[in-house]
Structures are given as C-alpha cells and as structure tokens.
Design an enzyme around this catalytic site. Structure first.
Site, PDB file in Angstrom:
ATOM      1  N   LYS A 117       0.830  -1.217   0.000  1.00 51.39           N
ATOM      2  CA  LYS A 117       0.000   0.000   0.000  1.00 51.39           C
ATOM      3  C   LYS A 117       0.858   1.257   0.000  1.00 51.39           C
ATOM      4  O   LYS A 117       0.436   2.285  -0.529  1.00 51.39           O
ATOM      5  CB  LYS A 117      -0.999  -0.018   1.160  1.00 51.39           C
ATOM      6  CG  LYS A 117      -2.053  -1.115   0.977  1.00 51.39           C
ATOM      7  CD  LYS A 117      -3.416  -0.765   1.512  1.00 51.39           C
ATOM      8  CE  LYS A 117      -4.439  -1.804   1.059  1.00 51.39           C
ATOM      9  NZ  LYS A 117      -5.694  -1.775   1.766  1.00 51.39           N
ATOM     10  N   LYS A 199      -4.350 -11.309  -7.472  1.00 55.80           N
ATOM     11  CA  LYS A 199      -5.656 -11.586  -6.852  1.00 55.80           C
ATOM     12  C   LYS A 199      -6.705 -10.620  -7.395  1.00 55.80           C
ATOM     13  O   LYS A 199      -6.385  -9.504  -7.807  1.00 55.80           O
ATOM     14  CB  LYS A 199      -5.570 -11.524  -5.326  1.00 55.80           C
ATOM     15  CG  LYS A 199      -5.521 -10.144  -4.727  1.00 55.80           C
ATOM     16  CD  LYS A 199      -5.848 -10.204  -3.224  1.00 55.80           C
ATOM     17  CE  LYS A 199      -6.089  -8.788  -2.716  1.00 55.80           C
ATOM     18  NZ  LYS A 199      -6.607  -8.695  -1.379  1.00 55.80           N
ATOM     19  N   LYS A 202     -10.894  -5.175  -5.630  1.00 52.19           N
ATOM     20  CA  LYS A 202     -11.890  -4.164  -5.986  1.00 52.19           C
ATOM     21  C   LYS A 202     -11.248  -2.832  -6.347  1.00 52.19           C
ATOM     22  O   LYS A 202     -11.881  -1.981  -6.953  1.00 52.19           O
ATOM     23  CB  LYS A 202     -12.919  -3.995  -4.867  1.00 52.19           C
ATOM     24  CG  LYS A 202     -12.354  -3.657  -3.497  1.00 52.19           C
ATOM     25  CD  LYS A 202     -13.478  -3.416  -2.520  1.00 52.19           C
ATOM     26  CE  LYS A 202     -13.377  -4.087  -1.172  1.00 52.19           C
ATOM     27  NZ  LYS A 202     -12.206  -4.053  -0.380  1.00 52.19           N
TER      28      LYS A 202
HETATM   29  P1  ATP Z   1      -8.389  -3.722  -1.739  1.00 55.58           P
HETATM   30  O1  ATP Z   1      -8.558  -4.076  -3.186  1.00 55.58           O
HETATM   31  O2  ATP Z   1      -8.981  -2.397  -1.375  1.00 55.58           O
HETATM   32  O3  ATP Z   1      -7.016  -3.975  -1.208  1.00 55.58           O
HETATM   33  P2  ATP Z   1      -9.570  -6.213  -1.141  1.00 55.58           P
HETATM   34  O4  ATP Z   1     -10.473  -6.431  -2.303  1.00 55.58           O
HETATM   35  O5  ATP Z   1      -8.277  -6.937  -1.090  1.00 55.58           O
HETATM   36  O6  ATP Z   1      -9.318  -4.687  -0.931  1.00 55.58           O
HETATM   37  P3  ATP Z   1     -10.324  -6.363   1.679  1.00 55.58           P
HETATM   38  O7  ATP Z   1     -11.384  -5.444   2.126  1.00 55.58           O
HETATM   39  O8  ATP Z   1      -8.914  -6.049   2.024  1.00 55.58           O
HETATM   40  O9  ATP Z   1     -10.447  -6.575   0.114  1.00 55.58           O
HETATM   41  O10 ATP Z   1     -10.627  -7.848   2.138  1.00 55.58           O
HETATM   42  C1  ATP Z   1     -11.817  -8.352   2.710  1.00 55.58           C
HETATM   43  C2  ATP Z   1     -11.725  -9.838   2.839  1.00 55.58           C
HETATM   44  O11 ATP Z   1     -11.796 -10.455   1.555  1.00 55.58           O
HETATM   45  C3  ATP Z   1     -10.427 -10.348   3.465  1.00 55.58           C
HETATM   46  O12 ATP Z   1     -10.696 -11.418   4.350  1.00 55.58           O
HETATM   47  C4  ATP Z   1      -9.624 -10.808   2.293  1.00 55.58           C
HETATM   48  O13 ATP Z   1      -8.711 -11.811   2.636  1.00 55.58           O
HETATM   49  C5  ATP Z   1     -10.699 -11.309   1.366  1.00 55.58           C
HETATM   50  N1  ATP Z   1     -10.306 -11.204  -0.036  1.00 55.58           N
HETATM   51  C6  ATP Z   1     -10.028 -10.060  -0.700  1.00 55.58           C
HETATM   52  N2  ATP Z   1      -9.718 -10.320  -1.980  1.00 55.58           N
HETATM   53  C7  ATP Z   1      -9.793 -11.666  -2.132  1.00 55.58           C
HETATM   54  C8  ATP Z   1      -9.587 -12.568  -3.224  1.00 55.58           C
HETATM   55  N3  ATP Z   1      -9.252 -12.146  -4.436  1.00 55.58           N
HETATM   56  N4  ATP Z   1      -9.772 -13.886  -3.022  1.00 55.58           N
HETATM   57  C9  ATP Z   1     -10.127 -14.331  -1.824  1.00 55.58           C
HETATM   58  N5  ATP Z   1     -10.343 -13.559  -0.751  1.00 55.58           N
HETATM   59  C10 ATP Z   1     -10.179 -12.240  -0.878  1.00 55.58           C
END
Ligand code: ATP
Ligand code: LTN
Length: 334
Positions: A117, A199, A202
């Site tokens: 980040k 991964k 969003k």
């Molecule tokens: P950002 O894109 O803003 O970093 P993010 O999409 O990674 O956010 P978070 O809000 O950080 O999402 O994560 C919420 C939950 O979803 C966490 O438990 C995280 O491990 C899970 N998660 C996020 N992205 C994935 C993914 N691609 N596959 C599986 N689990 C995920």
C-alpha cells in the site's frame, strides 16, 4: 451451563472500501454465513481501517451503510451473529493504543500489505497505514475469539495479532485468547479475470478484472466471456493454466462440483461454453443477494436500529476486555 460446551467464537471484519468483489464474497463473506451456524460469531464493518487510504467522506458514509446491508443480504442473521460497525465501538481505538505500545517498529515494517500500500499510495504513507495491524489486533483481541476466518492475504496480520497477544499475556498476565487464523480452501484466493497471476481486487483500475457484487447478470457474463485464458482450449486444471484454473475454482466454489467433475462435465466443449456456464452460475448466486440488498437499503431506519443494537452488544463485550487490559497495564480504574 457448566457441562454445556461453550461454542467456539469467531470474529472477522471487512473494510467498506468500494464495492466488494466475488473475491471478497468467496474468500471471506460466504464462509461467514456458514460459520454462524457452528460458532458464536462477531462480524464488523472495519470503517476505521478504510481511512488509512484517502476516502471521500460522502462516499465512505454510503459504503459503510451498504457494506452493513450486504452482510445482512448475504444471509448473516443478527439473531445468530453480532453485526456491528467498528467506529461505533470506541474500545477498538482505545485498545489499539495500548497494543501499539507493545508492538515493535520492526514487526510492522515487515508487513507486506504495508509495503504494497505504501508503494501504491506513495503520496500518503501515513501513521495509520503503518499502525493498521495494531488496530486489527485490537479488533480481534477485544472479543477473545478462538478463530479468525479470513482470506490468505490476511494471514500475516493474524500472525502478528497472535504475537502481540502472546507478548501482552507474557508481560502482564493472561489477558487475551490467542486466536487461530482460519483460511478456507475453495475460493480462498480468487484471481483477477484479466491477469490471473494477481488476486481479484476491488481497487483494480481495470473493471473487467473483477466481478463486483453489484454487477448485473449481463455484465457478469460479459466479464467472464472476456476472461484471459490460454490457447489449449481444454477445460482442465493444470500448471500454467492460471486463467482456466481460476475459472474452475470459482465454478467449483459456487456449484460445489469437484475440479474432476467439472473437467468431465466440459469434456469436448470449448472455453466459450465454459465461460458462459461460470458467468451464469455466478450471476444466479448474486441476483437474490442484490434484491435483498435493495430492500434493506430502502429502510434506513431499520438499518440504523440494527447498527445501534450491534454497537451496544459489541461494546459490552469489548468494554470488559478493554478494562481488563487497562487494569493489567497499571491504569487506575474508577
Ligand atoms: P483492496 O482491493 O482495497 O485492497 P480487497 O479487495 O483486497 O481490498 P479487503 O477489504 O482487504 O479486500 O478484504 C476483505 C476480505 O476479503 C479479506 O478477508 C480478504 O482476505 C478477502 N479477499 C479479498 N480479496 C480476495 C480474493 N481475491 N480472493 C479471496 N479472498 C479475498
Ligand atoms: N485487514 C482486514 C480487515 C480487518 C479484519 C479485522 C479481518 C480489519 N480488522 C479483524 C479480520 C479480523 C482486511 O483488509 N481484509
């Protein structure tokens, strides 16, 4: 009751940053729904974590409400699970300070999410972004959970929370339960549809790389049809077929079919048919959630009441742990 075994306790949180993706749903949210049957569950919208990167206030406010509604829409039941918004329970920020003074600079410097980040938001590497894991440790330790259901990317933060708890217990006497991270296998790491080595996230600039939980049926199917695959044109799970492997894992997570069963079902069929099938299965899972979400968002008063109830119940549990930690560290109790 003495002879009745206490249900194990689980806690997790999700940040209200943007609209959640299929990755968030399969990697985290959907598992929560299953867990509420067997565990004593606490689930929160981690709004204080969201401001470690710049947020527009009016958008943040809307996203917090929407995320809370989504938790209800996917099937979390306030009668079974304690659902709340992190900032409504001041004990989180209070405990986080006590824990900060028991966390080393070096430990926080090693966090890969901080490094990622910082690189991504080079103009705003703020103290909160660095201290993020101590706030997360407070979120967890306040509720004395046995396990923390999260996606694989949060494992390092969970380990740090354990280390902080063990250190605190060692220095001041037994205060916190040391929780186990609980990483679900299927769908544990949903990958980007455009670059399956990354991964699904969003915050990706390319909207075709992720399925938003708000995408309508046509959009879902279109995005799957555009997903990056390979040139073999054979639906099978194998090394070097990241795109297809990802689609197979998603399909398996939604339908419950094993990877073998999927290979058999699509034997002799091309990627086009498979991508459409995955798109339809995902869209069929999302449509009822979207309908429930719209109903919930239409009644703000009811949502606010549920937030108020959750905050009151969470504050009672959190307040007890906070008082215990303060006392052990030597603060004067009034
Ligand atoms: P950002 O894109 O803003 O970093 P993010 O999409 O990674 O956010 P978070 O809000 O950080 O999402 O994560 C919420 C939950 O979803 C966490 O438990 C995280 O491990 C899970 N998660 C996020 N992205 C994935 C993914 N691609 N596959 C599986 N689990 C995920
Ligand atoms: N850091 C997590 C969200 C989060 C969390 C928590 C998860 C905040 N506090 C406590 C589990 C337990 C994330 O970014 N996914």
């Amino acid at each position: 009751m003495e002879n009745q075994e206490r249900k194990k306790r689980a806690l997790s949180c999700i940040q209200p940053t943007g609209t959640p993706t299929l990755g968030n749903y399969l990697g985290a949210l959907r598992n929560w729904v299953q867990m509420q049957e067997d565990f004593d569950c606490f689930f929160a919208v981690a709004d204080l974590h969201a401001i470690t990167v710049r947020q527009e206030p009016s958008k943040l406010r809307q996203q917090i409400v929407e995320m809370f509604a989504l938790l209800l829409a996917i099937g979390l039941d306030p009668q079974k699970s304690l659902l709340f918004v992190q900032s409504h329970v001041p004990a989180h920020t209070q405990l986080s300070w006590l824990l900060s003074c028991n966390t080393q600079f070096g430990e926080l410097s090693r966090m890969t999410q901080f490094k990622d980040k910082s690189a991504k938001h080079a103009d705003n590497i703020n103290l909160g972004l660095f201290a993020y894991p101590t706030l997360m440790a407070a979120d967890i330790l306040l509720y004395q959970p046995d396990c923390i259901p999260v996606g694989a990317d949060q494992k390092q933060h969970c380990e740090l929370s354990r280390n902080i708890a063990e250190r605190f217990n060692g220095l001041y006497g037994n205060t916190f339960v040391v929780p186990e991270p609980f990483i679900m296998k299927t769908g544990a790491r949903v990958r980007s549809l455009q670059d399956p080595t990354k991964k699904m996230s969003k915050s990706d600039e390319n909207v075709n790389s992720f399925i938003s939980l708000k995408d309508d049926k046509d959009t879902v199917i279109r995005k799957f049809r555009r997903a990056v695959t390979d040139s073999e044109a054979k639906v099978r799970y194998a090394e070097g077929k990241d795109g297809i492997n990802n689609l197979m894992e998603i399909y398996s997570a939604i339908t419950g079919l094993s990877l073998d069963a999927i290979e058999q079902a699509f034997e002799g069929k091309g990627y086009g048919d498979f991508k459409t099938a995955v798109g339809e299965a995902v869209a069929n899972e999302l449509t009822p959630i979207q309908e429930r979400m719209n109903t919930l968002l239409a009644d703000k008063a009811q949502l606010e009441q549920l937030m108020r109830d959750g905050a009151a119940n969470a504050s009672r549990v959190a307040g007890r742990t906070l008082a215990k930690a303060q006392k052990k560290m030597g603060f004067v109790q009034l």
